[in-house]
Design a protein around this motif. Structure first.
Motif, PDB file in Angstrom:
ATOM      1  N   GLU A  31       0.802  -1.104  -0.067  1.00  0.00           N
ATOM      2  CA  GLU A  31      -0.113  -0.234  -0.006  1.00  0.00           C
ATOM      3  C   GLU A  31       0.913   1.288  -0.036  1.00  0.00           C
ATOM      4  OE1 GLU A  31      -2.557  -0.430   3.299  1.00  0.00           O
ATOM      5  OE2 GLU A  31      -3.671  -2.164   2.763  1.00  0.00           O
ATOM      6  N   ALA A  32       1.868   1.302   0.930  1.00  0.00           N
ATOM      7  CA  ALA A  32       2.857   2.591   0.663  1.00  0.00           C
ATOM      8  C   ALA A  32       3.511   2.700  -0.519  1.00  0.00           C
ATOM      9  CB  ALA A  32       4.086   2.057   1.955  1.00  0.00           C
ATOM     10  N   GLY A  33       3.869   1.707  -1.199  1.00  0.00           N
ATOM     11  CA  GLY A  33       4.480   1.724  -2.596  1.00  0.00           C
ATOM     12  C   GLY A  33       3.362   2.414  -3.523  1.00  0.00           C
ATOM     13  N   VAL A  34       2.113   1.898  -3.401  1.00  0.00           N
ATOM     14  CA  VAL A  34       1.004   2.634  -4.367  1.00  0.00           C
ATOM     15  C   VAL A  34       1.015   3.866  -4.051  1.00  0.00           C
ATOM     16  CG1 VAL A  34      -1.244   2.574  -4.819  1.00  0.00           C
ATOM     17  CG2 VAL A  34      -0.161   0.275  -4.484  1.00  0.00           C
ATOM     18  N   LEU A  35       0.986   4.211  -2.506  1.00  0.00           N
ATOM     19  CA  LEU A  35       0.845   5.742  -2.244  1.00  0.00           C
ATOM     20  C   LEU A  35       1.933   6.662  -2.665  1.00  0.00           C
ATOM     21  CD1 LEU A  35      -0.522   5.206   1.374  1.00  0.00           C
ATOM     22  CD2 LEU A  35      -1.738   6.049  -0.602  1.00  0.00           C
TER      23      LEU A  35
END
Length: 145
Positions: A31-35
């Motif tokens: 999720e952090a990578g997507v953000l």
């Protein structure tokens, strides 16, 4: 590895908890990578990103404080594999292959020593018939039967 692959026993509870927390951590990192990829540069997106990284930090801290994990030491070789960007499953596969080869070699040695014992027993009995009972006793005790 999933929690369904681990036998649910009291001594495995720390391992189950670690697997669950690692799965949550992996999800949070994705999720952090997507953000990061979709970051618009706005204060709201910055705040969401900061919140996500704080969540990752908390999850890492929780993973580090699982009670009972000391009974599951991680070999230094596996940590080195991971640090080098290699898959620890490769280490496991290589370890199993090396042990299988070693076991096959030891099995061959055991079988050959058994054949040597049998041949030597025959020769001793043919040369010294009075030792037949002793030789048979030795064969019976060393044959593993």
């Amino acid at each position: 590895m999933t929690t369904s692959q681990i036998e649910s026993t009291p001594e495995n509870r720390p391992l189950v908890a670690a697997v669950e927390q690692l799965q949550q951590l992996t999800d949070s990192l994705i999720e952090a990578g997507v953000l990061v990829h979709d970051n618009q540069g706005t204060p709201q997106s910055h705040q969401v990103l900061v919140h996500k990284f704080n969540q990752v930090i908390d999850q890492l801290d929780n993973l580090n404080t699982i009670q009972g994990m000391a009974s599951y030491p991680i070999p230094v070789d596996i940590i080195s594999y991971i640090e080098d960007g290699r898959n620890p499953d490769i280490y496991t596969r290589e370890f199993v292959e090396v042990n299988a080869k070693s076991n096959a070699r030891l099995k061959g040695k055991m079988e050959n020593f058994g054949k040597l014992r049998d041949i030597l027993s025959q020769k001793v009995v043919s040369e010294f018939p009075e030792l037949k009972d002793t030789v048979e006793d030795i064969q019976r005790r060393t044959s593993g039967k």
